[in-house]
Design a protein around this motif. Structure first.
Motif, mmCIF file in Angstrom:
data_model
loop_
_atom_site.group_PDB
_atom_site.id
_atom_site.type_symbol
_atom_site.label_atom_id
_atom_site.label_comp_id
_atom_site.label_asym_id
_atom_site.label_seq_id
_atom_site.Cartn_x
_atom_site.Cartn_y
_atom_site.Cartn_z
ATOM 1 N N LYS A 1 -2.716 -3.096 1.539
ATOM 2 C CA LYS A 1 -2.031 -3.488 0.306
ATOM 3 C C LYS A 1 -0.835 -4.391 0.623
ATOM 4 C CE LYS A 1 -3.269 0.794 -1.995
ATOM 5 N NZ LYS A 1 -2.720 2.141 -2.159
ATOM 6 N N LYS B 1 10.572 0.050 -4.584
ATOM 7 C CA LYS B 1 10.313 1.465 -4.276
ATOM 8 C C LYS B 1 9.200 2.021 -5.159
ATOM 9 C CE LYS B 1 14.674 3.070 -3.269
ATOM 10 N NZ LYS B 1 15.817 3.916 -3.644
ATOM 11 N N ARG B 2 9.257 1.616 -6.423
ATOM 12 C CA ARG B 2 8.282 2.125 -7.384
ATOM 13 C C ARG B 2 6.847 1.682 -7.037
ATOM 14 N NH1 ARG B 2 9.895 0.143 -12.825
ATOM 15 N NH2 ARG B 2 12.042 0.266 -12.096
ATOM 16 N N HIS B 3 6.729 0.614 -6.302
ATOM 17 C CA HIS B 3 5.388 0.093 -5.992
ATOM 18 C C HIS B 3 4.902 0.437 -4.591
ATOM 19 C CE1 HIS B 3 6.353 -2.272 -9.563
ATOM 20 N NE2 HIS B 3 5.052 -2.420 -9.705
ATOM 21 N N SER C 1 3.263 2.572 -1.941
ATOM 22 C CA SER C 1 2.361 3.725 -1.876
ATOM 23 C C SER C 1 1.701 3.670 -0.511
ATOM 24 C CB SER C 1 1.318 3.647 -2.990
ATOM 25 O OG SER C 1 0.565 2.456 -2.824
ATOM 26 N N LYS C 2 0.820 4.618 -0.253
ATOM 27 C CA LYS C 2 0.141 4.660 1.042
ATOM 28 C C LYS C 2 -0.668 3.369 1.225
ATOM 29 C CE LYS C 2 -2.389 7.914 3.857
ATOM 30 N NZ LYS C 2 -3.762 7.458 3.949
ATOM 31 N N ASN D 1 10.267 1.582 4.837
ATOM 32 C CA ASN D 1 8.835 1.715 4.554
ATOM 33 C C ASN D 1 7.970 0.943 5.538
ATOM 34 O OD1 ASN D 1 8.688 3.302 1.870
ATOM 35 N ND2 ASN D 1 10.344 1.818 1.609
#
Lengths: 161, 384
Positions: B113, B154-156, B158-159, B192
């Protein structure tokens, strides 16, 4: 405020309102600054750059660069003799130079004869003018930073990301 | 004939038709051009002419002429104290466009991603998809001037989010980030473990504060692919020279792809680029001053005639809102073109978040800007 001069030098038609927007200043401040520059003589005048060479049926004027050797005068240096010369309306530019001659003039006339007679009858006869060398200008390519030829510009594609 | 599924999946640009319309029309004032209106400074053109006369018409090494890589290395070091080795960390590309493609292909595995801002420059999304990545659009908001914020990112997260594309100063919005804002963002990137493709092609055109390259921030150099080039600052779009700088393993991966797909950037362009770095600082500064004046003019004029427009920190774009006209971006652009012969790009060309906005490029002469804003004013009066 010097940026005002830069803008006007590029395009004298730029209005104070437009300059005010470009510089994020008040219009009245810009107007005042321009007035001041005009009064001080920093802005001498507003003119249009012409290339009359491409005018049809134009009676071409003749221009010459003239090197002038003069004897400087006591107490006045070159200024006095220079003024004697540049006051002639035929003289459109006048510079004092370092090097092998003293003054460089740009002289304009109707034709070669007119320029020649100006040099021989008016200029060379002035006291303290020791010698002159006349170079007639054959073609003007660029003057005062402006290229006179219409440059064909490759148009950018009208829209792109 | 069947084309590849991957390519088939890529949405055709929704405004191709509009572009064709603009190109087919005469006497249009175009504020839709994504390149400088200046011609490349003469010293650069002259040096390229000379190199052609000397017969420099060959391939160069895949990474680009050593002399150019050295010049880039010194330039970045002098300007930002950013040190990249010309041997190991710099790759000369055919414009930043190629560098974006190479960077994405070098880092993405199928299904990885990647975060891309919406709105943003048109290539990031499709090229990421072509590289096998899965794009996650980060919808930025008008209230933040379309900037990415730490919260938004941050909201976007994900793993499986491996990377993010950052572009500042940004096309189409013109916004940029201060050092402080970048520091806040970099914390999220580090926390991240994101790789950042940082497209800083408009860096010289930053007007209100000094540009900070992302790679100069603590902890960022080892995770940043720094992209820059000559198109915008030096008005060299047609020369197609850009460069990528980054960690050795990434640059060599990118070089691997580049050597098979592009071989090298054209030598004339590279030689021009050397001269650009050597002797064009003054021209760059002059162009920047001119752009800045135009920016002040256009922003103030647009607000005056009733199009709400924020003051962007860089580029030569503004991204005003047209919401109060009640039209959508595409209709506005089309009508403006038909009725007043002024071309702008609908904001939706850069993502759905661009709806309600248009991109105006002020890389156009003052005379054009004056005339165009008058026409827009006329248009607004008659179509309100």
């Amino acid at each position: 405020m010097k940026e005002i001069l830069e803008i006007l030098e590029k395009d004298a038609r730029t209005t104070p309102e437009e300059i005010a927007k470009m510089l994020k200043k008040n219009v009245s401040v810009i107007k005042k600054a321009i007035k001041k520059y005009e009064k001080e003589g920093v802005i001498v005048k507003y003119k249009t750059v012409l290339n009359t060479d491409i005018l049809k049926d134009n009676v071409q004027k003749v221009k010459a660069l003239i090197e002038v050797r003069v004897a400087p005068q006591r107490g006045h240096g070159f200024d006095h003799i220079a003024e004697r010369i540049y006051r002639f309306p035929e003289v459109i530019s006048c510079y004092l130079l370092s090097g092998s001659y003293d003054l460089l003039l740009v002289v304009e006339g109707r034709d070669i004869q007119e320029v020649s007679s100006f040099v021989s009858e008016r200029l060379a006869t002035i006291d303290n003018v020791n010698s002159t060398v006349t170079h007639f200008i054959l073609k003007r390519y660029k003057a005062d930073g402006d290229i006179l030829k219409r440059i064909e510009r490759n148009n950018r594609i009208a829209i792109s990301f | 004939m069947k084309i590849s599924k991957l390519v088939e999946k890529i949405k055709p640009s929704g405004i191709r038709e509009f572009f064709d319309l603009v190109i087919g029309m005469k006497d249009v004032i175009s504020l839709g051009v994504g390149e400088p209106d200046f011609v490349t400074p003469w010293n650069i053109c002259e040096s390229a002419i000379f190199s052609l006369e000397k017969g420099y018409t060959s391939y160069t090494s895949n990474k680009g002429l050593y002399e150019l890589r050295l010049a880039i290395s010194r330039y970045l070091n002098n300007k930002f104290s950013l040190s990249y080795s010309p041997d190991r960390n710099i790759l000369v590309t055919t414009g930043v466009s190629e560098a974006v493609d190479l960077a994405l292909r070098a880092i993405l595995n199928r299904g990885d991603k990647i975060l891309v801002s919406d709105p943003s420059y048109v290539s990031y999304d499709p090229v990421s998809e072509l590289a096998g990545g899965k794009v996650i659009l980060v919808k930025t908001n008008e209230s933040d001037n379309f900037k990415l914020t730490p919260e938004l990112i941050k909201r976007h997260i994900s793993k499986g989010v491996k990377a993010i594309v950052l572009n500042y100063p940004a096309n189409p919005t013109g916004v940029s980030y201060s050092r402080k804002e970048l520091l806040a963002l970099s914390k999220i990137f580090i926390d991240n473990d994101l790789i950042v493709i940082s497209d800083e092609i408009y860096d010289e055109l930053t007007y209100d504060f000094p540009h900070t390259p992302l790679a100069t921030l603590p902890g960022m150099k080892q995770r940043t692919i720094y992209l820059n080039g000559f198109s915008k600052a030096f008005a060299m779009t047609g020369w197609r020279v850009g460069y990528a700088c980054g960690p050795e393993e990434i640059i060599s991966a990118m070089t691997k792809i580049h050597q098979y797909t592009m071989l090298c950037s054209p030598i004339m362009g590279q030689l021009g680029a050397i001269e650009a770095l050597r002797g064009s600082a003054k021209s760059v500064l002059e162009m920047k001053r001119e752009y800045k004046r135009r920016r002040e003019f256009i922003v103030s004029k647009l607000n005056e005639i009733g199009l709400c427009c924020a003051m962007p920190e860089g580029t030569f774009y503004v991204f005003p809102s047209i919401k109060k006209t009640g039209m959508n971006s595409a209709d506005f652009a089309k009508k403006l073109l038909y009725k007043e012969k002024v071309a702008v790009v609908p904001g939706t060309a850069f993502g759905s978040q661009g709806e309600g906005h248009i991109r105006i490029a002020y890389a156009s002469s003052m005379d054009n800007l004056k005339e165009a804003t008058q026409r827009i004013e006329h248009f607004l009066k008659n179509n309100a």
